[in-house]
Structures are given as C-alpha cells and as structure tokens.
Design a protein around this motif. Structure first.
Motif, PDB file in Angstrom:
ATOM      1  N   ASP A 218       0.807  -1.240  -0.100  1.00  0.00           N
ATOM      2  CA  ASP A 218       0.205  -0.043  -0.190  1.00  0.00           C
ATOM      3  C   ASP A 218       0.628   1.605   0.143  1.00  0.00           C
ATOM      4  OD1 ASP A 218       0.729  -0.349   2.758  1.00  0.00           O
ATOM      5  OD2 ASP A 218      -0.981   0.586   3.149  1.00  0.00           O
ATOM      6  N   SER A 222      10.199   5.357   3.354  1.00  0.00           N
ATOM      7  CA  SER A 222      11.458   5.809   2.666  1.00  0.00           C
ATOM      8  C   SER A 222      12.457   4.158   1.979  1.00  0.00           C
ATOM      9  CB  SER A 222      12.655   4.959   4.629  1.00  0.00           C
ATOM     10  OG  SER A 222      11.812   3.642   4.601  1.00  0.00           O
ATOM     11  N   THR A 225      11.605  -1.451   3.229  1.00  0.00           N
ATOM     12  CA  THR A 225      11.051  -2.053   3.307  1.00  0.00           C
ATOM     13  C   THR A 225      10.844  -2.881   1.805  1.00  0.00           C
ATOM     14  OG1 THR A 225       8.889  -2.290   4.536  1.00  0.00           O
ATOM     15  CG2 THR A 225       8.579  -3.719   2.895  1.00  0.00           C
TER      16      THR A 225
HETATM   17  C1  R5P Z   1       3.431  -1.209   6.277  1.00  0.00           C
HETATM   18  O1  R5P Z   1       3.330  -2.465   6.868  1.00  0.00           O
HETATM   19  C2  R5P Z   1       3.286  -0.632   5.241  1.00  0.00           C
HETATM   20  O2  R5P Z   1       2.571  -1.179   4.419  1.00  0.00           O
HETATM   21  C3  R5P Z   1       4.341  -0.398   3.951  1.00  0.00           C
HETATM   22  O3  R5P Z   1       4.997  -1.571   3.656  1.00  0.00           O
HETATM   23  C4  R5P Z   1       5.662   0.312   5.172  1.00  0.00           C
HETATM   24  O4  R5P Z   1       4.927   1.797   5.390  1.00  0.00           O
HETATM   25  C5  R5P Z   1       7.074   0.808   3.904  1.00  0.00           C
HETATM   26  O5  R5P Z   1       7.779   1.614   4.584  1.00  0.00           O
HETATM   27  P1  R5P Z   1       9.023   1.511   4.026  1.00  0.00           P
HETATM   28  O6  R5P Z   1       8.884   2.431   2.729  1.00  0.00           O
HETATM   29  O7  R5P Z   1       9.573   2.891   5.254  1.00  0.00           O
HETATM   30  O8  R5P Z   1      10.367   1.011   4.739  1.00  0.00           O
END
Ligand code: R5P
Length: 311
Positions: A218, A222, A225
């Motif tokens: 979703d 940053s 993930t």
């Molecule tokens: C987390 O549960 C969301 O679904 C996203 O995976 C998360 O917000 C992604 O964050 P970032 O890009 O900072 O790792």
C-alpha cells in the motif's frame, strides 16, 4: 454535485474534474504569516453535495488541517452533504497501540474528520481495512488492484513464471487479491522492524527461484521495506522483481534507493503528487487513479453501486 480541491494534490483534482466534466469550486486557501490556514469558498454552495479532494500527504499536518478547515467552511456554508475524498489517508499506520502509552493516530484523525462535519469518506487502499470501523459514517475504500492487474497484463508478456509477493504478513490479503486477478501463486516475506523506520527480512515463505516476482504494497515511504524485499528475492534466485505500490510517500532518499536497487520497475499511483520528484527516475512509473475516483464520485452522487466497480 460540486468538486472542491485542497492544495495537496491539485493535479489529481483537475483530472477528476475533467473526468466528471465539472469545474472545481472557486475557493481561496491562504496562510497567515504565522502559518495558520485561512479558507474561503468563493461561490454559493447552499444545498449542494460537495466532494472535497485532499490527500493527507507531506506536509501531513498542514494538509490534514486544510482538509478539516475546508469541511468546516463547507458545513458553515450550508452544503447539503460533504464527502471527504482522501486519496492517501495519512496517519493510518498507527492503527493500534504497538507499545504501551502510544497513540492511535488513525482513530484520532477519523474522529477529527467526523467532528469537522464530513458525511462520508472515500479513500484508496486504506492501510488496514478495519480503519473503516473507526468512522460511524459510510467509508468507501477503493482498490488500485484492478489498475495494477491491467498494467501487468499489458506490460509483462511472459507470465508463466510470475508470482505475487507480499512484503510483509499484513499485506497478504492485498497480495491474494492481485494474484487471483492474474491467476498466479503467492509468496510472503517475513519482515521485522527492529526499530521504527528500519526493516529486516527474516524469511521468504514460498519458492521464488527462477520466478518473476511482483511485490504489491500500500505504501512506499523510506523505501527500506521494498528494497530489502527485492534483494532478498534476488538472493533466493528470483529472475526479476517488479513492484506495484498505491501510495508513493517516497520520503528522504527513497527515490535514490529505488534507482540503485535490484528493482526492475516500480509502479505507483498519483494518490500523492510526486510530479517533479521523479524526473530522472527511469524505473519509476505513475498510473493515474483519477478515473477510478471520478467514477466512484459519480456513482455515489447517483446512488449506484461502488463495489460493482471491482467486479
Ligand atoms: C507497512 O506495513 C506498510 O505497508 C509499508 O510496507 C511501509 O509503510 C513501507 O515503509 P518503508 O518504505 O519506510 O519501509
């Protein structure tokens, strides 16, 4: 029915208004020198159904406040009913107490929107479907999955070795929905967050060797993930990694990280305005959600089914 835009994503609002063949309500949104927001609706809207389009994206606090003030101004201008169209519903990730003595921002924001005077909410790919229950109002949660499925079918020709991958356990339902549309299997990444903003891949559940992986999520914030997930899949023998994400938050060095990563291409939607930010990012593509939102608004106005859009 009339459409009003906040400042967070005017490009998207213009596209929706074009789809609906309706002009945006004439309004002024200004700031006092101390940063307070001032809103004025410059035309009569008495007795109208108004749809206000505003994403709670960065700067999230300003954009949220702008949304609340717009709803308040509409209420006080005797709009018949007010629908808050929030393509990106920010503050949704804090949807439960993850530790003692923390807040639940998704609930607080829902309360604020309700209290300001909204009668209905339309949003896209809520971080967690249960957030609909934080409102005692109708909430239409639209999905980008059909748009992604169409793009995959058009652009990835050899689909024999395709597999859908969820970057964490929380995203399995969304991944299953896309996999069903493409008639392929799924794999799941066991992600941990050792500290806020950091992510670590513990395991990959499922066989990704010699497969083309489609990660769906979703939010990309940053980028940690997704970059880690893509690398873990390549390390386990995946041939290529394509990523489809609804909300391109893309904070800090996210775009650079994606450019340098093993991700073949990242597809996001325009729920957040990233025009200008992605000029030289060749492996990032934006698909517009405007027709989907426009069609949903049309159906709500005509009291016809919104869920039929996804059949
Ligand atoms: C987390 O549960 C969301 O679904 C996203 O995976 C998360 O917000 C992604 O964050 P970032 O890009 O900072 O790792």
């Amino acid at each position: 029915m009339k459409l009003l835009t906040g400042n967070s994503n005017k490009n998207l609002s213009f596209k929706i208004s074009k789809f609906l063949k309706t002009k945006l309500v004439h309004s002024s949104i200004k700031k006092f020198s101390d940063g307070e927001i001032y809103i004025e609706i410059n035309e009569n809207i008495r007795g109208n159904s108004i749809f206000i389009v505003q994403s709670v994206s960065s700067p999230a606090n300003d954009n949220l406040m702008e949304l609340l003030l717009c709803i308040d101004a509409l209420k006080r201008s005797s709009a018949k009913n007010i629908t808050a169209v929030i393509p990106y519903f920010g503050y949704a990730r804090q949807d439960r107490k993850v530790a003692p003595r923390t807040s639940i921002s998704a609930k607080l924001v829902s309360n604020l929107i309700t209290k300001a005077g909204a009668d209905r909410v339309v949003t896209v790919d809520l971080h967690a479907g249960q957030i609909q229950g934080f409102f005692d109002l109708p909430v239409d949660n639209l999905f980008a999955t059909p748009i992604f499925a169409r793009h995959i079918k058009k652009n990835i020709k050899q689909r024999k070795n395709l597999i859908c991958v969820s970057p964490d356990v929380g995203g399995v339902e969304r991944t299953r929905a896309l996999a069903r549309k493409l008639d392929i299997g799924i794999a799941i990444i066991d992600k941990r967050r050792p500290s806020p903003g950091k992510s670590q891949v513990m395991n990959v559940i499922g066989n990704v060797k010699n497969k083309k992986c489609i990660i769906i999520d979703d939010i990309i914030d940053s980028g940690g993930t997704i970059v880690n997930a893509a690398q873990a899949l390549i390390n386990r023998g995946a041939n290529e990694v394509h990523v489809y994400i609804t909300h391109g938050v893309l904070s800090g060095a996210a775009v650079d990280k994606i450019k340098k990563s093993s991700i073949k291409n990242l597809v996001i939607t325009d729920t957040i305005d990233n025009s200008g930010k992605l000029k030289k990012a060749k492996n990032i593509e934006i698909l517009s959600i405007s027709n989907l939102l426009g069609e949903a608004i049309k159906r709500i106005s005509n009291s016809t089914s919104v869920s039929d859009l996804f059949k």
